[in-house]
Design a protein around this motif. Sequence first.
Motif, mmCIF file in Angstrom:
data_model
loop_
_atom_site.group_PDB
_atom_site.id
_atom_site.type_symbol
_atom_site.label_atom_id
_atom_site.label_comp_id
_atom_site.label_asym_id
_atom_site.label_seq_id
_atom_site.Cartn_x
_atom_site.Cartn_y
_atom_site.Cartn_z
ATOM 1 N N ASP A 218 0.845 -1.201 0.000
ATOM 2 C CA ASP A 218 0.000 0.000 0.000
ATOM 3 C C ASP A 218 0.878 1.248 0.000
ATOM 4 O O ASP A 218 2.116 1.170 -0.001
ATOM 5 C CB ASP A 218 -0.969 -0.012 1.178
ATOM 6 C CG ASP A 218 -0.273 -0.047 2.537
ATOM 7 O OD1 ASP A 218 0.933 0.258 2.614
ATOM 8 O OD2 ASP A 218 -0.953 -0.378 3.536
ATOM 9 N N ASP A 219 0.250 2.414 -0.007
ATOM 10 C CA ASP A 219 1.006 3.662 -0.100
ATOM 11 C C ASP A 219 1.979 3.827 1.066
ATOM 12 O O ASP A 219 3.109 4.294 0.877
ATOM 13 C CB ASP A 219 0.049 4.853 -0.154
ATOM 14 C CG ASP A 219 -0.684 4.943 -1.481
ATOM 15 O OD1 ASP A 219 -0.220 4.320 -2.461
ATOM 16 O OD2 ASP A 219 -1.727 5.626 -1.533
ATOM 17 N N ASP A 220 1.541 3.435 2.264
ATOM 18 C CA ASP A 220 2.422 3.560 3.425
ATOM 19 C C ASP A 220 3.646 2.664 3.270
ATOM 20 O O ASP A 220 4.775 3.083 3.551
ATOM 21 C CB ASP A 220 1.660 3.189 4.702
ATOM 22 C CG ASP A 220 2.532 3.329 5.945
ATOM 23 O OD1 ASP A 220 2.913 4.463 6.278
ATOM 24 O OD2 ASP A 220 2.847 2.288 6.565
ATOM 25 N N LEU B 279 5.003 1.577 0.449
ATOM 26 C CA LEU B 279 5.855 2.046 -0.643
ATOM 27 C C LEU B 279 6.591 3.335 -0.301
ATOM 28 O O LEU B 279 7.605 3.672 -0.937
ATOM 29 C CB LEU B 279 5.023 2.230 -1.905
ATOM 30 C CG LEU B 279 4.429 0.941 -2.496
ATOM 31 C CD1 LEU B 279 3.507 1.261 -3.664
ATOM 32 C CD2 LEU B 279 5.534 -0.019 -2.934
ATOM 33 N N GLN B 280 6.101 4.047 0.713
ATOM 34 C CA GLN B 280 6.770 5.278 1.114
ATOM 35 C C GLN B 280 7.688 5.094 2.324
ATOM 36 O O GLN B 280 8.747 5.724 2.407
ATOM 37 C CB GLN B 280 5.725 6.354 1.451
ATOM 38 C CG GLN B 280 4.934 6.854 0.260
ATOM 39 C CD GLN B 280 5.800 7.589 -0.754
ATOM 40 O OE1 GLN B 280 6.704 8.346 -0.377
ATOM 41 N NE2 GLN B 280 5.533 7.381 -2.031
ATOM 42 N N ASN C 23 11.811 3.016 -7.360
ATOM 43 C CA ASN C 23 11.221 4.222 -6.792
ATOM 44 C C ASN C 23 12.136 5.414 -7.022
ATOM 45 O O ASN C 23 13.200 5.284 -7.646
ATOM 46 C CB ASN C 23 10.874 4.024 -5.306
ATOM 47 C CG ASN C 23 12.108 3.797 -4.425
ATOM 48 O OD1 ASN C 23 13.253 3.999 -4.838
ATOM 49 N ND2 ASN C 23 11.863 3.377 -3.184
#
Length: 360
Positions: A165-167, A169-170, A217
């Motif tokens: 999820d976004d969390d 991937l960040q 990324n």
Amino acid sequence: MAESSSIRFGILGCAEIARKVSRAILLSPNSTLHAIGSRSIEKAQNFAKSNGFHPSTKIYGSYDEVLDDPEVDAVYVPLPTSLHLYWVVRAAQKMKHVLLEKPPALNVKELDMILGACDSNGVQFMDGTMWMHHPRTKVMADFLADNQRFGQLKTVQSCFTFAGDDDFLQNDIRVKPDLDGLGALGDSGWYCIRAILWAANYELPKFVTALRNPTKNDAGVLLSCGASLQWEDGKVATFHCSFLANLTMDITAIGTKGTLHVNDFIIPYKEAGGSFSTVSKAWFTDMDLEWDQKPSQHIVTADFPQEVGMIKEFSALVDGIKRQGIAPNKKWPTITRKTQLVIDAVVASIDKGFEPVEIS
């Protein structure tokens, strides 16, 4: 009360995966969770409480305190890959046996220093590839070794993907270049490469060629990639690993007489066992309307989770060293190094514009 032959574990760090492995240490009949250490004692205390550790478990506010505890026989190290070299060498120098999360190192040069420290200090090394210790893995290996049902290995395909999820991937350490710079290759790709080598009886390929257009990324960490492997006798293999696709963990191994499929090789659908399918000497019915052989489904029950099997085997090896004077087992560090060599070759192939890289 722990058995007199129990191996006493210390854990360096409170990573999420340590929840699973600490549970395995508690469930294993030949191990004891003796200590947990974190960079702050408050974090270690909270981790111990939330995971139901016994009140006798030592709680430390540093990794060094775990290593300095004379009662700790072995350490489990779930730290970020960039910290493995320092802390594993330090652990080995303190005569602690080492169970190390994968990937064990950023490259084979670092790994050789880790393995060299373990070897020179006479301590056991094993990486944390849990599926290797599931009873299903042995049953599948027996099928691959059966010349009548499987024949000679010709090709392997392996895939491990999940959609972060976004969390994730960040913020996850696996996407941070200073923590786990190998990204998806070191995490999910490690399993794929190990599966290929396992199917090939750990024979290294001659050439490794990264597949074009991997996804990175903004920090340059791999989020998705793959590679092809070629052996001099004509065997070929491919793998794909990704943080960007639906959860999939497959192995397909094809021989001259049979095929094996497994769809949950890393984490079984059910903790109490696992299944796989095989088919041998298949062809078609009249007018090619159907297959004349249908795949057979095989179910292998497990008395304990695969991570408990890993702890049991590691603890038994350590016990043999500690109480019987047996030399550390060389199988596991050898397999680890071969897996790391292929990881390095994939990285080198990407850096060289997807040219084949020879493994010598």
